[in-house]
Design a protein around this motif. Structure first.
Motif, PDB file in Angstrom:
ATOM      1  N   GLU A 173      43.389 -15.922 -55.008  1.00 58.94           N
ATOM      2  CA  GLU A 173      43.043 -16.946 -55.603  1.00 58.94           C
ATOM      3  C   GLU A 173      43.070 -16.800 -57.329  1.00 58.94           C
ATOM      4  OE1 GLU A 173      41.695 -20.810 -52.789  1.00 58.94           O
ATOM      5  OE2 GLU A 173      40.177 -19.351 -53.922  1.00 58.94           O
ATOM      6  N   GLY A 174      44.007 -17.706 -57.679  1.00 58.15           N
ATOM      7  CA  GLY A 174      44.216 -18.102 -59.021  1.00 58.15           C
ATOM      8  C   GLY A 174      45.350 -18.091 -59.955  1.00 58.15           C
ATOM      9  N   ASN A 177      49.188 -14.475 -61.710  1.00 55.89           N
ATOM     10  CA  ASN A 177      48.877 -13.627 -59.565  1.00 55.89           C
ATOM     11  C   ASN A 177      49.858 -13.006 -59.842  1.00 55.89           C
ATOM     12  OD1 ASN A 177      47.839 -12.746 -57.536  1.00 55.89           O
ATOM     13  ND2 ASN A 177      47.128 -14.663 -56.858  1.00 55.89           N
ATOM     14  N   SER A 244      45.060 -22.269 -56.677  1.00 55.68           N
ATOM     15  CA  SER A 244      44.583 -22.782 -57.797  1.00 55.68           C
ATOM     16  C   SER A 244      43.206 -22.427 -58.102  1.00 55.68           C
ATOM     17  CB  SER A 244      44.902 -24.247 -58.365  1.00 55.68           C
ATOM     18  OG  SER A 244      44.030 -24.407 -57.626  1.00 55.68           O
ATOM     19  N   ASP A 245      42.117 -21.696 -56.629  1.00 57.89           N
ATOM     20  CA  ASP A 245      40.830 -21.692 -57.204  1.00 57.89           C
ATOM     21  C   ASP A 245      39.901 -22.810 -57.702  1.00 57.89           C
ATOM     22  OD1 ASP A 245      38.370 -20.043 -56.950  1.00 57.89           O
ATOM     23  OD2 ASP A 245      38.520 -19.120 -58.533  1.00 57.89           O
ATOM     24  N   LEU A 248      42.565 -26.566 -62.224  1.00 53.00           N
ATOM     25  CA  LEU A 248      42.853 -25.459 -62.910  1.00 53.00           C
ATOM     26  C   LEU A 248      43.264 -26.650 -64.493  1.00 53.00           C
ATOM     27  CD1 LEU A 248      43.883 -22.328 -64.355  1.00 53.00           C
ATOM     28  CD2 LEU A 248      46.356 -23.003 -62.594  1.00 53.00           C
ATOM     29  N   TYR A 259      45.388 -21.113 -70.650  1.00 52.97           N
ATOM     30  CA  TYR A 259      44.666 -21.754 -69.396  1.00 52.97           C
ATOM     31  C   TYR A 259      42.849 -21.909 -69.972  1.00 52.97           C
ATOM     32  CZ  TYR A 259      47.836 -19.027 -67.054  1.00 52.97           C
ATOM     33  OH  TYR A 259      48.603 -17.998 -65.791  1.00 52.97           O
ATOM     34  N   LYS A 262      36.724 -23.368 -66.992  1.00 50.55           N
ATOM     35  CA  LYS A 262      36.613 -24.527 -65.993  1.00 50.55           C
ATOM     36  C   LYS A 262      35.975 -25.136 -66.317  1.00 50.55           C
ATOM     37  CE  LYS A 262      38.461 -22.884 -61.414  1.00 50.55           C
ATOM     38  NZ  LYS A 262      39.019 -23.345 -60.945  1.00 50.55           N
TER      39      LYS A 262
END
Length: 438
Positions: A173-174, A177, A244-245, A248, A259, A262
């Motif tokens: 995920e995320g 990538n 996107s886990d 995001l 980025y 979180k």
């Protein structure tokens, strides 16, 4: 994977050669016709910002606002666009690339003029009649040749079973990538082998026929139907899902986005990018606010686009400078489709665009005035869809209803777009009594 083009890479002026300047103007006219925004002479900076977004959605290519303004003659420059930029414009207009557009225009230009008055035919002599007899005698031979050609062409189709193709994500995920494409295309007759890395058939990456690997980096979440093409035939496909886990938050930038952590943007059930966060990353709200994006791409189970309820609450309290209209877009991303709902300050409802699974509406031709709101306050958006009939509500009031034409497809996530600061809360889907909270 996002390709970013900027206005700094232009070739020496050469557009007047071989009619390229005229072809560019025809290409721009085609684009304007597709958009339906009226004459580009009246376009504002916001129009070019929106065009940059639509261009990205349609082609996967990001042309900067400055580049678009230069191409449309809003900014003066003495250089011609690069071939890469011309290819991107041609793709938006519906052609494979700039060369194909030029060839098509040349064919149109060289076609005989059929506007000549019709002349009365002269009597056909016996000698002329004999030529017609020969012509009719050749028709069976022509038809037989066509049938033989069709059979030969069918025999030349590649057997997909002789090819292999898959995509492996490096991270579960995320983003960012990396993806490694494994392929076997040795059965191709030529070295014309390409990998399509997104949904756009025109975005091709040439790969070697005799090799087996190709890698790419995806900077944004999404659901991509990748393809292996050999000798202009799609021989294999592979669905690639970059999740996107959770939530995001990022700011679009060239060549890669910025980025946010979180823990910086998710607090007490609210997803927010405020001025303090932007300052921590040296991002200023002036003279132009950064494009802030919030993604939540995840497994939604059997949630489909034809029957669902969606609700979210958003706020954009930055209304200064170039962001006086406070444009907000709420995207529901599907496996093979997209829903884009616009929101804006009440004074700016005359320049909105809505997309819903095959329906594309603008405020030039549809009444989208109810999508205006006081976005300095929390604004609730709700969508109710039953059997492809959708009703959209803003703060409890029906803003628009429509029926969409595209086939139902699975819903895979949400994206919310702001300029500058923005906040989101209470986002969820419901289907058959099952609620999925994001």
């Amino acid at each position: 994977m996002v390709l970013v083009l900027n206005a700094n890479a232009f070739l020496p002026p050469a557009m007047t050669k071989n009619g390229e300047e005229q072809d560019l103007q025809k290409c721009l006219t085609l684009i304007e016709s597709q958009l339906g925004w009226g004459s580009s002479a009246n376009w504002t900076n916001y129009d070019f910002e929106k065009l940059s977004d639509i261009f990205h959605e349609k082609t996967g290519v990001r042309l900067s606002v400055t580049t678009l303004k230069r191409i449309w003659g809003k900014l003066k420059y003495d250089s011609a666009p690069t071939l890469t930029t011309l290819n991107a414009l041609a793709r938006f207009a519906g052609y494979e690339d700039w060369r194909m557009l030029r060839q098509r225009q040349e064919r149109l230009f060289t076609q005989p003029d059929t506007s000549e008055p019709v002349l009365t035919p002269t009597p056909v002599s016996s000698k002329s009649k004999s030529r017609y007899y020969w012509f009719f005698a050749l028709i069976p031979l022509v038809l037989a040749g066509y049938a033989l050609f069709s059979i030969t062409a069918a025999d030349r189709e590649l057997d997909p079973k002789l090819f292999s193709f898959k995509a492996d994500k490096i991270m579960t995920e995320g983003v960012p990538n990396s993806v490694v494409f494994h392929y076997n295309a040795k059965a191709a007759r030529t070295d014309s082998v390409f990998i399509i890395q997104t949904w756009d058939m025109r975005r091709r990456t040439h790969v070697s026929k005799v090799k087996n690997y190709h890698s790419a980096i995806y900077y944004y979440p999404g659901y991509f139907n990748t393809k292996l093409i050999a000798d202009n035939q799609i021989v294999k496909t592979h669905d690639l899902w970059i999740t996107s886990d959770g939530w995001l938050c990022l700011a679009e930038d060239e060549p890669t986005p910025v980025y946010f952590k979180k823990e910086e943007c998710i607090k007490n059930g609210i997803v927010e990018v405020n001025e303090d966060i932007l300052k921590n990353y040296n991002l200023s709200l002036h003279p132009k606010a950064p494009r802030v994006r919030m993604f939540n791409q995840r497994d939604m189970g059997d949630l489909m686009s034809d029957n669902f309820v969606f609700e979210t609450t958003v706020k954009n309290d930055f209304a200064l400078g170039a962001n006086a209209c406070q444009p907000v877009q709420v995207l529901i991303q599907c496996k093979d489709d997209v829903i884009i709902i616009p929101l804006a300050a009440k004074a700016c409802v005359g320049d909105l665009a809505l997309a819903f699974c095959g329906n594309y509406l603008t405020s030039k031709t549809a009444d989208l005035s109810r999508f205006g709101a006081d976005l300095t306050q929390w604004t609730k958006l709700r969508i109710e869809t039953i059997d492809k009939k959708a009703s959209i509500f803003v703060n409890g009031n029906r803003a628009y209803s429509l029926q969409f034409p595209n086939k139902p497809t699975g819903i895979v996530g949400v994206q919310i777009r702001f300029n500058g600061t923005g906040a989101v809360k209470d986002t969820w889907f419901e289907n058959n009594g099952k609620v999925t909270r994001l």
